[in-house]
Design an enzyme around this catalytic site. Structure first.
Site, short mmCIF file in Angstrom:
data_model
loop_
_atom_site.label_atom_id
_atom_site.label_comp_id
_atom_site.label_asym_id
_atom_site.label_seq_id
_atom_site.Cartn_x
_atom_site.Cartn_y
_atom_site.Cartn_z
N ASP A 138 0.36 -2.35 13.21
CA ASP A 138 0.71 -2.91 11.90
C ASP A 138 0.90 -4.42 12.06
O ASP A 138 1.83 -4.87 12.72
CB ASP A 138 2.00 -2.26 11.39
CG ASP A 138 2.34 -2.69 9.97
OD1 ASP A 138 2.59 -3.90 9.76
OD2 ASP A 138 2.35 -1.83 9.08
N ASP A 198 4.37 -5.84 10.98
CA ASP A 198 5.44 -5.51 11.91
C ASP A 198 5.34 -6.34 13.18
O ASP A 198 6.35 -6.77 13.73
CB ASP A 198 5.41 -4.02 12.25
CG ASP A 198 5.87 -3.14 11.11
OD1 ASP A 198 6.40 -3.69 10.12
OD2 ASP A 198 5.69 -1.92 11.19
N THR A 239 -0.94 7.67 -1.09
CA THR A 239 -2.23 7.62 -1.78
C THR A 239 -3.17 6.58 -1.18
O THR A 239 -4.37 6.59 -1.48
CB THR A 239 -2.02 7.28 -3.26
OG1 THR A 239 -1.48 5.95 -3.37
CG2 THR A 239 -1.06 8.26 -3.91
N ARG A 296 0.84 -1.19 0.00
CA ARG A 296 0.00 0.00 0.00
C ARG A 296 0.87 1.24 0.00
O ARG A 296 1.76 1.38 0.83
CB ARG A 296 -0.93 0.01 1.22
CG ARG A 296 -1.94 1.14 1.21
CD ARG A 296 -2.90 1.06 2.35
NE ARG A 296 -2.29 1.43 3.63
CZ ARG A 296 -2.98 1.72 4.73
NH1 ARG A 296 -4.30 1.66 4.72
NH2 ARG A 296 -2.36 2.03 5.86
#
Length: 218
Positions: free
Chosen positions: A209, A212, A113, A109
């Site tokens: 995340d 992560d 944007t 991703r």
């Protein structure tokens, strides 16, 4: 195309699911524990996600008599983790579907944007008649998952179920809008639908995340 089939969302309401998800949310949970609990949680989600898996009737011989039962039908289901975080869900899914085939989609991703970009695919060219199970821990904006599902539909998949640890309302609404009128059944199975997305496109309260926390920051 036929008549459209509304996208279905199923939130798995079970005490064990809620218990494991709570520990996954806790920022004090280390990566080894996070990986183990995510694996266990995926297996619980997979149990619900495979309720409509296609089967064929068979007859087997027990020690006493013949018995009628079922086995997974052909073609085999296809499990598709979205790299990299989806890879942490693969073992939990294939534990329940050991005979399924596995494909891979690599997506990233753009944090500016929030659009998904595909950098790798490892899938059969023809998915006609296949049931596909997509693994993506976090359904946030919905862009990554929508792109993955579109890729599967373009190759002929006839049934797509996404397994997500968490989902945001914005992501679910985006998927519903993108696939409105699609004749192929599309389902999302998740442990919870959280409050909202923040300005960076992360699920709140979420669990951080997922990639992560599964593998460490790289």
């Amino acid at each position: 195309m036929g008549y459209g089939v509304p996208m279905q969302t199923h939130v798995v309401d079970h005490p064990l699911v809620a218990h494991k998800l709570t520990t996954l949310r806790d920022e004090r949970t280390d990566s080894p524990t996070f990986r183990r609990l995510a694996d266990e949680l995926v297996t619980l989600l997979a149990y619900e996600a495979t309720r409509d898996v296609r089967v064929a009737e068979v007859t087997v011989q027990t020690p006493l008599a013949e018995a009628t039962g079922v086995r997974l039908a052909s073609p085999k289901p296809l499990v598709v983790p979205i790299l990299r975080a989806g890879l942490g869900m693969l073992d939990g899914m294939t534990r329940l579907l050991p005979t399924a085939e596995v494909g891979f989609i690599g997506m990233i991703r753009d944090e500016g944007t929030l659009q998904a970009q595909t950098y790798a695919t490892r899938l059969p060219d023809d998915l006609s008649g296949r049931q596909c199970y997509v693994l993506d821990p976090m359904l946030a904006t919905g862009g990554t998952l929508a792109a993955a599902i579109r890729l599967l539909l373009d190759r002929g998949a006839t049934d797509v179920t996404a397994l997500c640890l968490l989902a945001a309302p914005e992501g679910l609404k985006y998927l519903e809008a993108v696939f409105e009128g699609t004749s192929t059944p599309i389902r999302v199975v998740t442990a919870a639908v959280d409050s909202h997305l923040n300005e960076q496109g992360f699920i709140v309260p979420g669990l951080g995340d997922a990639g992560d926390r599964l593998y460490g920051v790289v």
